[in-house]
Structures are given as C-alpha cells and as structure tokens.
Design a protein around this motif. Structure first.
Motif, PDB file in Angstrom:
ATOM      1  N   LEU A   1      38.501  30.288  40.112  1.00 23.15           N
ATOM      2  CA  LEU A   1      38.200  31.674  40.483  1.00 23.15           C
ATOM      3  C   LEU A   1      39.522  32.369  40.773  1.00 23.15           C
ATOM      4  N   VAL A   2      39.774  33.511  40.149  1.00 17.41           N
ATOM      5  CA  VAL A   2      41.027  34.251  40.399  1.00 17.41           C
ATOM      6  C   VAL A   2      40.668  35.668  40.831  1.00 17.41           C
ATOM      7  N   GLY A   3      41.684  36.526  40.905  1.00 18.02           N
ATOM      8  CA  GLY A   3      41.429  37.937  41.226  1.00 18.02           C
ATOM      9  C   GLY A   3      41.135  38.158  42.700  1.00 18.02           C
ATOM     10  N   SER A   4      40.724  39.357  43.017  1.00 18.12           N
ATOM     11  CA  SER A   4      40.550  39.759  44.413  1.00 18.12           C
ATOM     12  C   SER A   4      39.462  38.949  45.109  1.00 18.12           C
ATOM     13  N   ALA A   5      38.485  38.483  44.351  1.00 14.98           N
ATOM     14  CA  ALA A   5      37.428  37.676  44.957  1.00 14.98           C
ATOM     15  C   ALA A   5      38.017  36.372  45.490  1.00 14.98           C
ATOM     16  N   ALA A   6      38.942  35.787  44.731  1.00 11.17           N
ATOM     17  CA  ALA A   6      39.556  34.532  45.142  1.00 11.17           C
ATOM     18  C   ALA A   6      40.497  34.736  46.314  1.00 11.17           C
ATOM     19  N   ARG A   7      41.104  35.915  46.383  1.00 11.48           N
ATOM     20  CA  ARG A   7      42.154  36.150  47.395  1.00 11.48           C
ATOM     21  C   ARG A   7      41.628  36.874  48.625  1.00 11.48           C
ATOM     22  N   ASP A   8      40.347  37.154  48.624  1.00 15.66           N
ATOM     23  CA  ASP A   8      39.734  37.911  49.712  1.00 15.66           C
ATOM     24  C   ASP A   8      40.411  39.271  49.914  1.00 15.66           C
ATOM     25  N   THR A   9      40.735  39.914  48.809  1.00 15.41           N
ATOM     26  CA  THR A   9      41.330  41.248  48.914  1.00 15.41           C
ATOM     27  C   THR A   9      40.434  42.293  48.245  1.00 15.41           C
ATOM     28  N   TRP A  10      39.186  41.925  48.032  1.00 17.17           N
ATOM     29  CA  TRP A  10      38.284  42.878  47.381  1.00 17.17           C
ATOM     30  C   TRP A  10      37.670  43.836  48.381  1.00 17.17           C
ATOM     31  N   ILE A  11      37.238  44.952  47.863  1.00 19.82           N
ATOM     32  CA  ILE A  11      36.693  45.995  48.711  1.00 19.82           C
ATOM     33  C   ILE A  11      35.176  45.912  48.684  1.00 19.82           C
ATOM     34  N   SER A  12      34.602  46.037  49.835  1.00 21.79           N
ATOM     35  CA  SER A  12      33.144  45.947  49.956  1.00 21.79           C
ATOM     36  C   SER A  12      32.478  46.859  48.925  1.00 21.79           C
ATOM     37  N   GLY A  13      31.482  46.312  48.250  1.00 24.42           N
ATOM     38  CA  GLY A  13      30.785  47.115  47.247  1.00 24.42           C
ATOM     39  C   GLY A  13      31.266  46.830  45.850  1.00 24.42           C
ATOM     40  N   GLU A  14      32.492  46.314  45.737  1.00 21.44           N
ATOM     41  CA  GLU A  14      33.005  45.920  44.425  1.00 21.44           C
ATOM     42  C   GLU A  14      32.447  44.572  44.068  1.00 21.44           C
ATOM     43  N   HIS A  15      31.985  44.430  42.872  1.00 19.06           N
ATOM     44  CA  HIS A  15      31.360  43.160  42.502  1.00 19.06           C
ATOM     45  C   HIS A  15      31.977  42.606  41.234  1.00 19.06           C
ATOM     46  N   ASP A  16      33.258  42.236  41.365  1.00 20.53           N
ATOM     47  CA  ASP A  16      33.971  41.675  40.217  1.00 20.53           C
ATOM     48  C   ASP A  16      34.239  40.201  40.449  1.00 20.53           C
ATOM     49  N   ILE A  17      33.880  39.379  39.484  1.00 24.04           N
ATOM     50  CA  ILE A  17      34.227  37.954  39.558  1.00 24.04           C
ATOM     51  C   ILE A  17      35.026  37.590  38.313  1.00 24.04           C
TER      52      ILE A  17
ATOM     53  N   LYS B   1      30.085  42.182  37.919  1.00 26.72           N
ATOM     54  CA  LYS B   1      30.812  42.219  36.650  1.00 26.72           C
ATOM     55  C   LYS B   1      31.599  40.924  36.536  1.00 26.72           C
ATOM     56  N   ILE B   2      31.335  40.164  35.521  1.00 26.79           N
ATOM     57  CA  ILE B   2      31.958  38.844  35.411  1.00 26.79           C
ATOM     58  C   ILE B   2      32.802  38.750  34.149  1.00 26.79           C
ATOM     59  N   ASP B   3      34.062  38.326  34.337  1.00 29.10           N
ATOM     60  CA  ASP B   3      34.919  38.020  33.194  1.00 29.10           C
ATOM     61  C   ASP B   3      35.101  36.514  33.138  1.00 29.10           C
ATOM     62  N   VAL B   4      34.915  35.925  31.964  1.00 34.24           N
ATOM     63  CA  VAL B   4      35.234  34.506  31.789  1.00 34.24           C
ATOM     64  C   VAL B   4      36.324  34.425  30.728  1.00 34.24           C
ATOM     65  N   VAL B   5      37.530  34.010  31.177  1.00 34.89           N
ATOM     66  CA  VAL B   5      38.721  34.127  30.338  1.00 34.89           C
ATOM     67  C   VAL B   5      39.342  32.758  30.087  1.00 34.89           C
ATOM     68  N   PRO B   6      39.425  32.296  28.851  1.00 35.63           N
ATOM     69  CA  PRO B   6      40.137  31.046  28.570  1.00 35.63           C
ATOM     70  C   PRO B   6      41.641  31.272  28.661  1.00 35.63           C
ATOM     71  N   CYS B   7      42.368  30.296  29.205  1.00 34.65           N
ATOM     72  CA  CYS B   7      43.833  30.400  29.186  1.00 34.65           C
ATOM     73  C   CYS B   7      44.449  29.012  29.225  1.00 34.65           C
ATOM     74  N   PHE B   8      45.754  28.953  29.028  1.00 39.05           N
ATOM     75  CA  PHE B   8      46.456  27.684  29.098  1.00 39.05           C
ATOM     76  C   PHE B   8      46.879  27.412  30.533  1.00 39.05           C
ATOM     77  N   ASN B   9      46.772  26.173  30.917  1.00 39.47           N
ATOM     78  CA  ASN B   9      47.176  25.763  32.261  1.00 39.47           C
ATOM     79  C   ASN B   9      48.648  25.367  32.226  1.00 39.47           C
ATOM     80  N   ILE B  10      49.521  26.355  32.398  1.00 38.85           N
ATOM     81  CA  ILE B  10      50.954  26.146  32.220  1.00 38.85           C
ATOM     82  C   ILE B  10      51.594  25.876  33.581  1.00 38.85           C
ATOM     83  N   LYS B  11      52.378  24.795  33.662  1.00 36.24           N
ATOM     84  CA  LYS B  11      53.034  24.446  34.946  1.00 36.24           C
ATOM     85  C   LYS B  11      54.107  25.480  35.277  1.00 36.24           C
ATOM     86  N   ASP B  12      54.978  25.709  34.324  1.00 36.64           N
ATOM     87  CA  ASP B  12      56.133  26.577  34.563  1.00 36.64           C
ATOM     88  C   ASP B  12      55.934  27.880  33.775  1.00 36.64           C
TER      89      ASP B  12
END
Lengths: 452, 452
Positions: free
Chosen positions: B46-62, B113-124
C-alpha cells in the motif's frame, strides 16, 4: 550606356557663357576679400563645385572662403570674418547670417547663391579648429585628383538628384558633393561607380589613401583623404545607400535617359486617395501647426525629431504605425500617421513587482487593491502581480492633446505650438485639403512611393 | 494561528471509523495480490497518502503497487501485472485501463478510487526502470521521517486545495502530495512552511539529503531524497509557486479559516458580464467543438497545447491577445480569447531580402513587381525591399477557418475537429450561453479572477 551619357551631358554641362559669367562674379568677390589681405592677414579662395568644375549647368552656387591665419583667435575670426563678408556682399540682393560651427554670410547676387565663410587656414588637418577648415583641403584634393572626370561627377550628381538622394543634410541623408567626387576619383568613372555599387553592402569601406585610423559603423565608409579620422559618408543612410544600389542595378540592366530627370509629379485626385485609403483599411491621423520662422536647416532636423518622438509616443501607448511623414505647406506643417487603429480598448495591462519582493509587493497591493477603475482583480502572471486598469488614452487625439508638448519636440516647434496651438485632423479632414502638393504627399504616404 | 489550525483539523482528519473502513478494503486487496506471491514472485504494498496517514478525511484513494523482482522483464511485468490487477479488482464497480509509463488498472469499489499499479522492486533508485518504481521508495522515506507531522501535511494539502494549486498534473502545475510531504518534513511544520515560503524566490533549492547531482532551472527545486537527480517540484509553475507565497503572506498577516475552503462559486448574471465587457472595450471570440472521448489526463494537456498554438497563430497574424482560457462543458469544449480587435486593416507589411543580395532581390522584384493586389510600391526600409500586400485574414474567424487545423493541435482534438467540425462564437453568442458554470468561466476570463 555611353550613348545615354552623351545624350545627358550637354544638358548638365555649363556652356562657355555660363562659366564666364560665374567666373566674373567669383573673381570680383575674391578681389574684394583680398583687398583686406594686408589689413587682416586674410586670403580669399573659391571652393566647392564652382572651383572644381563639377557643377551642373543651371546651378548658381559660389562658395568663397576667407582664410585667417592658423594663429588668429576664434573671436577675431568670427567678428572680423563677418565684417569682411558684409563688405564683400555690400551690393547683394539679399543677405542672411547663417550658422555652421561659426557664423557666415549668405547672399543672392544676379541669381547666384553666394556663401562667404570665414575659416582658419590650417596646414595640417590634424590641427583643424572648425569643421569648415577642412573645405579648402577638400578643394585641393579634388582639384588635384579629379583629372578629366568632371563630366562623371556631373553625371553622378544628376543621377543622384533625380533619385532624390543627393545632399548630405539631415533632411536628405544622401550623397554630398564631396562624397560624389571622391567616389568618382576612387572608381575612375561614373560607369565604374555604378558597377562597383552592386558589390556594396553595409560597412563597405573605401580608403583612397589607405590611412584610416578609426572603425566606423556607418552603412558606407569613405575615409576622407584629407583627414584619416573622418568618414565622408557618415550622413548617408542605409536606405539611401540601398536606393542607389537598387537604381544602379536597374539602370545597368536597362540604361535610359529617364534616370537623369525627376519624374513629373503625378496629379492625384481626391477620389483616388479615398479609394486607396479604403482598400488599405487603415486609419489616418494628422497634426497641423504653424511653421516656425526658422531656416530649413533648423526646421527639418526638428521635424525629423518630432516625427520620431510622436512615433515613439504612439507606440508606447499601443497604437500601431504603418507609415508617417510630414510636409511643409506655405505657413503650415502637417505631420501625418497611418495607423492600424485610432481607437483602443479601455483595458490596459499593468504589470507590478515580482511576488517574492515583499516590500514592493505590499506597496503595489496597497495602491491597487480594490481601487475604483480597476478592470480586473490583481492576478499573478510570470511571477509578477498584474492587473487590468483603465487606459488613459484610447485615441491618438486625446493622447496628443495631453502629451504632444512633453514627448520631446524641438525647441522652435515647442515654442510655436505653445504659442499658436495645434489641431488634429481626421482622414476626412485630410482628404478635404485641396492642394495638389498635399494630395501627392498623401498619395506617397499611402503608396510608399519613394519621394524623389 | 494554532487556534485556526485547531478549528480546521477535525474537519480534515479521518475519524476512526473511516480509517478502519479504508484499512479493511486495502488489506483485502493486498491479500489478493499476495495470493500470487509464490506463482509470480510478486509482493503487494500500500503506498500513497493512505499508507502514510496523510490523507484528508473524505478522500477515498487507495494506491496499491504490485512489486515484481528487479530481474523480471518488462513485457512480463506489463501482461502479468495487468492480469493480477484484473483478478484483484474482479468485483470492483468500474474498471479502466490507464497508462503512465506502462498500463495499470483503475477501479471503483465502495466509492473508493483504487489504483493497482505493477512496478519493479528496485533496491537502488539509480537503477529504476520506470518512473513508478520510485513510488515505494517515496513511501518508505515519508513513513520514516514524517514522525508526528501528518496533521501538518493535511493542513498544507487542504490549504493548497482551497487555493487551487494542489496537484502536479499538467492541468494544475501545482504541488503534488509527495512534494507537500517533503516540504513539511524539511520545515518541520505547516506554520514553518508558510513562513519559509516568504523567503522563496525563483530557483530556491531544498535538498534534504544534500545529495543533488544536477542543476535545475525550475522555479522551485526540491531534490528527491530517494533520487539525487530528480526535482520533485519540476511540475510546479512559477505562477503557482508565487500564488502560494502570496496567499501565505496574506494568511500570516490575517489568519482565518477561509483559507482552507474553496470560495463559494459566485453566481454571475448575463447583464453583469455584458457590463464588464462593455467597460473593458475589448472583443471576444470563441471556438467550440465536441469533446473527444479521452480521459482528462490526455485531454487537458491537449487543450493546453491548443490554447498555446492558437495564441501563437493569432499573434503571428497581428491580433493582440489580452487573455484566453478553455472550459469543458458536458460534451463540448469552449476555447475563448479576449482580443484588442477582431478586425484588422487590409494592409500588411511584407519584408523582402536586403537590397545588396542581388539574386534574392531580383527574385523578390520579379515576384512582386506590379503584382495585382499590391497595396504599395516596393520601397526600401532598413536596407530591405518592403511592400504592403493584402492581408489574408482580417478576422479571427477567417483565420480559424483556414488555419486552425494546421496550427499544431493535439492528436485527438485534431481528429474530433476533422470529424465533427468546429464553430466560432461572437461575443453575443458567448453571452447567450445560458449555463451558470460557463458564465462564471467568462466572468473569470474577463476579471482575471484566479480559478480556485
């Protein structure tokens, strides 16, 4: 081409009778100057085209210089010089004091225009005290090197006159007599000059004596053989140099005698002007005022300055100019502008300080926040506070009424406008001026026909 | 000021029930992703504001990322990634394939609103293969350093949203969520950020880790702590940075809660618009056409491009622009220009080659000499052959009819205009559009009220 020259030359070469008459008057006046030789250590010399035999038949100019010793003081030269000149011209028809770097006398005598000019007799041009001191040196140089090319100088002068680009004064920005003579000396003939001009481009430099000491940025550079620092062609404008190249190219392609006579002035009818104006879809605005009582040499630079100043004024206030020109008609002057528009929208963008300059920003906001007359909110554009305010002048007429006198006019024009005022003229008022010369002037303004 | 913050925070901080609900859905979807862990070596985060607890009440983005091994190939990531995403969102209400650097899935689920995004798990981050690969690193950095400042991030986001400058997409050119979080981490609190912004000026640089490797010319430079090459604030425009400074200054002078809510939309009457327009004395011209069926992320950059292209087209043809903007209204797009004039004179200055370039000069003369339709003679100006010809377009309408499609519009806008055409709208036609949102838009265009 030589055929054409042969046909032109008889009309422009002075005949024996004309030469004799000129010589008689010149000799008489020289004698009069020289009668003061002992008393003031002065000497008279004939200079100019009359002295060099490069004058055009029908021209009646006699330039006489009173040479004072190099050691004379300036004050003496000015007062004694003028005294002598007055005595020399005592029986002239009309006398006028004129000014170059110092005063001289101009008079009319048997329809000859005569200048009597005091100057210092300087051996080395490095030491000249006044611009006119160069003239005797020019005279000597041309007389020595012109050889048999006098006829080429006459052809060149007549060609330049017909093209409207002869004369170095501010009004013309053209080729002076001395410049014409040097070009003929350098290239050897008028035909050679014509052909050479096709290779001219801006900053072309001619240095007959190869002694230039300065760089000049002028369109054409012709180093004075008598003064290595000076560009004889400094007054020649880029456009007049280009006009010469253009006309030379046309002439060489199709030589004919028309190039040596001014075109007959076209008769222009009011309907023609109005039609032309209608087709162009533009706007005209004129300014007219009384001609100040000053000589042309003072008037024309001021008119040139006024035209530039008013163009800048119009541009600064968002009017777009297509063309402009002025004409002196009897006792009145007309300065006319062809414009994209004579009515602008009320709105004007006003750009304030960058947002990050706190003090300036706060001053700006304090001044304009909710100011009555604002035509927009304050907004941020390109990092700067910006807003739309009311334009002060939406027409050239209102602009001129308030700002004409302060936009940087010459001294005498300012005086006469302060004294007698000025009027603005609309297109209809301009078309209604029933004067053939004015109509031709308007026709030239609207068609960009080169004045020649 | 802390008083104001205390009053604002309860409205923007998610309550326990809201958090719980979001967590339930996020956990469910993460589990679904991780059910493919063994089969494809992937991992859900989980990333974004939902993961960081920086989302604003009423916003429903995952925002959920499917991490593939660094060694996976791109093709596999794209196809397998989308397959997994489809299975994860199998019971979503609405699914849409979207594109960043590679495709991802967007869906709606219980109004989230849900985004499911594939990406590479890059260390550096030096080795990232796609821009989205950075997101998990951003997530880790913010989670580690945000400490107790989540409330400050919420205040900042709400403040930016109310000012209309939150969001880094092309339509907004504002502050992204990650940028807002970094600014709070750097300055320590929202109050400190506000105060610090008063010292910002173009090219102010913030480099939390002091590891920048590149010079950036952007208005604000915030070096990505997870990637020394990258400016997180690259999308922020100068004007939006300045708007923040301006609003921060106002707020600090007079803190009040209004800065955290969008102003109520002003109701504008037709008479009000017409009066305003009359006072400004300008002209309006609109272009309207059907909205192409593309997502906003594709549409708005094309509208931005179109606005610039048409501005250039108008300017190139001598129309002077005061302001311009576009609006998407249901199925139609309106692009409106406020102009100095909608009618130009017929005459147009045409500048040819320099006189001294013989070949070009002769070609030019051959082409234009006595050409019908010329509005002047050929004359010489600034060393160049010049003449007045007939302007092809004297109105924006005729200009648009001929050149709109070739002035450089985006792909989809070109398609729709080719297919369905476009109309131009005069001021009266624009005023007659009876739509409150359109009236507000026109009001903003004419008053430069910042859209917020």
């Amino acid at each position: 081409m030589q055929e054409i020259f042969k046909r032109i030359l008889p009309g422009i070469t002075p005949i024996e009778k004309e030469r004799r008459e000129l010589k008689i008057i010149a000799d008489l006046l020289l004698e009069r100057i020289n009668s003061f030789a002992k008393q003031f250590q002065v000497k008279g010399v004939l200079v100019g085209s009359a002295a060099r035999d490069t004058w055009i038949s029908g021209e009646h100019d006699i330039d006489l210089f009173i040479l004072f010793p190099e050691t004379a003081n300036r004050k003496t030269l000015e007062t004694t010089g003028l005294d002598i000149a007055r005595k020399v011209l005592f029986d002239a028809d009309k006398i006028e004091e004129r000014y170059a770097e110092h005063p001289y006398l101009h008079g009319m005598m048997n329809s000859y225009k005569i200048d009597v000019v005091p100057c210092f007799n300087i051996k080395d041009t490095k030491n000249i005290k006044s611009a006119v001191d160069r003239t005797p040196h020019h005279n000597n140089f041309v007389k020595k090197y012109i050889k048999t090319c006098e006829k080429d100088v006459r052809l060149a002068k007549q060609f330049l006159k017909a093209a409207g680009i002869y004369g170095s004064e501010l009004r013309t920005h053209g080729f002076s007599g001395y410049l014409t003579e040097l070009l003929i000396i350098h290239y050897g003939s008028f035909e050679a000059l014509l052909k050479a001009s096709l290779r001219w481009k801006p900053c072309t430099t001619i240095d007959i004596k190869k002694h230039a000491t300065h760089k000049h940025g002028d369109p054409l550079v012709v180093i004075d053989p008598t003064d290595p620092k000076r560009n004889v062609a400094a007054a020649l404008s880029l456009d007049n140099m280009c006009r010469f190249i253009d006309i030379a190219r046309n002439f060489l392609k199709n030589p004919c005698t028309e190039y040596f006579s001014k075109p007959a002035r076209k008769l222009v009818y009011q309907e023609e002007i109005e039609q032309l104006f209608h087709r162009r879809g533009t706007e005209l605005i004129g300014i007219t005022f009384h001609k100040p009582c000053i000589v042309e040499d003072t008037l024309y630079p001021q008119l040139e300055k006024m035209r530039n100043a008013v163009e800048k004024l119009l541009t600064r206030h968002d009017f777009r100019i297509i063309n402009s020109n002025y004409i002196v008609l009897n006792a009145d002057i007309y300065l006319i502008f062809e414009l994209f528009e004579t009515k602008l929208p009320m709105v004007k963008k006003h750009i304030g300080p960058p947002v990050w300059l706190k003090d300036n920003a706060e001053k700006f906001k304090a001044k304009y926040h909710k100011k009555s007359g604002n035509l927009s909110y304050i907004y941020i554009k390109d990092g700067k506070y910006t807003l739309n305010i009311q334009r002060v002048y939406t027409t050239p007429t209102s602009l001129f009424q308030s700002e004409l006198l302060t936009c940087g006019l010459g001294k005498h024009i300012t005086q006469i406008i302060k004294q007698d005022g000025f009027s603005t003229l609309s297109d209809h008022e301009l078309f209604a001026i029933e004067h053939p010369e004015f109509r031709t002037f308007l026709y030239h303004l609207l068609t960009h026909k080169q004045d020649s």
